[in-house]
Design a protein around this motif. Sequence first.
Motif, PDB file in Angstrom:
ATOM      1  N   LYS A  45      58.747   9.387  61.170  1.00  0.00           N
ATOM      2  CA  LYS A  45      60.147   9.696  60.841  1.00  0.00           C
ATOM      3  C   LYS A  45      60.982   9.868  62.104  1.00  0.00           C
ATOM      4  CE  LYS A  45      59.153  11.689  56.344  1.00  0.00           C
ATOM      5  NZ  LYS A  45      59.396  12.832  55.404  1.00  0.00           N
ATOM      6  N   GLY A  46      62.231  10.276  61.912  1.00  0.00           N
ATOM      7  CA  GLY A  46      63.167  10.393  63.013  1.00  0.00           C
ATOM      8  C   GLY A  46      63.119  11.749  63.710  1.00  0.00           C
ATOM      9  N   LEU A  47      64.106  11.943  64.592  1.00  0.00           N
ATOM     10  CA  LEU A  47      64.166  13.113  65.464  1.00  0.00           C
ATOM     11  C   LEU A  47      65.050  14.194  64.870  1.00  0.00           C
ATOM     12  CD1 LEU A  47      64.704  10.981  68.670  1.00  0.00           C
ATOM     13  CD2 LEU A  47      62.621  12.253  68.139  1.00  0.00           C
TER      14      LEU A  47
ATOM     15  N   ALA B  84      60.569  -1.518  70.169  1.00  0.00           N
ATOM     16  CA  ALA B  84      60.558  -0.057  70.109  1.00  0.00           C
ATOM     17  C   ALA B  84      61.528   0.376  69.029  1.00  0.00           C
ATOM     18  CB  ALA B  84      60.982   0.527  71.458  1.00  0.00           C
ATOM     19  N   VAL B  85      61.677   1.706  68.882  1.00  0.00           N
ATOM     20  CA  VAL B  85      62.695   2.265  67.997  1.00  0.00           C
ATOM     21  C   VAL B  85      63.807   2.841  68.871  1.00  0.00           C
ATOM     22  CG1 VAL B  85      63.198   3.912  66.163  1.00  0.00           C
ATOM     23  CG2 VAL B  85      60.949   2.803  66.260  1.00  0.00           C
ATOM     24  N   TYR B  86      65.040   2.583  68.448  1.00  0.00           N
ATOM     25  CA  TYR B  86      66.195   3.029  69.203  1.00  0.00           C
ATOM     26  C   TYR B  86      66.983   4.042  68.370  1.00  0.00           C
ATOM     27  CZ  TYR B  86      64.970  -0.671  72.350  1.00  0.00           C
ATOM     28  OH  TYR B  86      64.275  -1.458  73.242  1.00  0.00           O
ATOM     29  N   PHE B  99      70.951  13.155  65.481  1.00  0.00           N
ATOM     30  CA  PHE B  99      70.478  11.811  65.787  1.00  0.00           C
ATOM     31  C   PHE B  99      70.705  10.887  64.589  1.00  0.00           C
ATOM     32  CE2 PHE B  99      68.000  12.557  69.657  1.00  0.00           C
ATOM     33  CZ  PHE B  99      67.774  13.928  69.598  1.00  0.00           C
ATOM     34  N   GLY B 100      70.806   9.593  64.872  1.00  0.00           N
ATOM     35  CA  GLY B 100      70.710   8.605  63.816  1.00  0.00           C
ATOM     36  C   GLY B 100      69.268   8.472  63.377  1.00  0.00           C
ATOM     37  N   GLN B 101      69.057   7.713  62.314  1.00  0.00           N
ATOM     38  CA  GLN B 101      67.717   7.601  61.742  1.00  0.00           C
ATOM     39  C   GLN B 101      66.862   6.564  62.451  1.00  0.00           C
ATOM     40  OE1 GLN B 101      70.380   6.130  60.644  1.00  0.00           O
ATOM     41  NE2 GLN B 101      69.916   4.328  59.383  1.00  0.00           N
TER      42      GLN B 101
END
Lengths: 119, 108
Positions: A45-47, B84-86, B99-101
């Motif tokens: 998942k995200g931050l 990668a993930v940005y 943060f964005g997702q």
Amino acid sequence: QVQLQESGPGLVKPSETLSLTCTVSGGSVSSGSYYWSWIRQPPGKGLEWIGNIYNSGNTNYNASLKNRVTISVDTSKNQFSLKLRSVTAADTAVYYCVSSWLVRYFENWGQGTLVTVSS
Amino acid sequence: DIQMTQSPSSLSASVGDRVNMTCRASPGISNSLAWYQQQSGKAPKLLIYDAYILQRGVSARFIGGGSGPDFTLTISSLQPEDFAVYYCQQYYSPPPWTFGQGTKVEIK
């Protein structure tokens, strides 16, 4: 260049308290110019920003966690710490300690530590 | 709280391609926006701050643009290490810092 290193247990039981410490080098936790944050990332998942401490004792917390979180600083050891109470499986995540210059972006990150909440 | 919405959530591209991704802030955030790259199993790395300023040591193929509420991150010529993930992040009106997702860049 500020460097950060997280430490603490990798496994915590449900309802107990998660405790992590971040050791800082190349900068001082007493500096009024730096904000010292904790950010977490559940697997896949995200931050999510958890909270921060600055000026050796002022804190901000994410409202979603505010009643369970405490961030503190130990200037003698140049460390800051996170305590998250009453954890559940939803608190399983990689936890990062992070520094930012004033109220800005997150410039320096620790490598992260995975904390799993499980009995 | 300020909401950050990234698009697309994922994209496929080849080495050498020009890649664009977007981050929208609601409400507006002036230029108080940063971009991060997270490679698999690693901590996020700051790429760009103040919407378009390249962090020291970051390749010039990363280009930040736009102004509130819509921002862009462009990779001018995709390299293998760029898969990668940005994430975008606002610091206009903290707390909270949000943060964005994320946008995942995958190999085509």
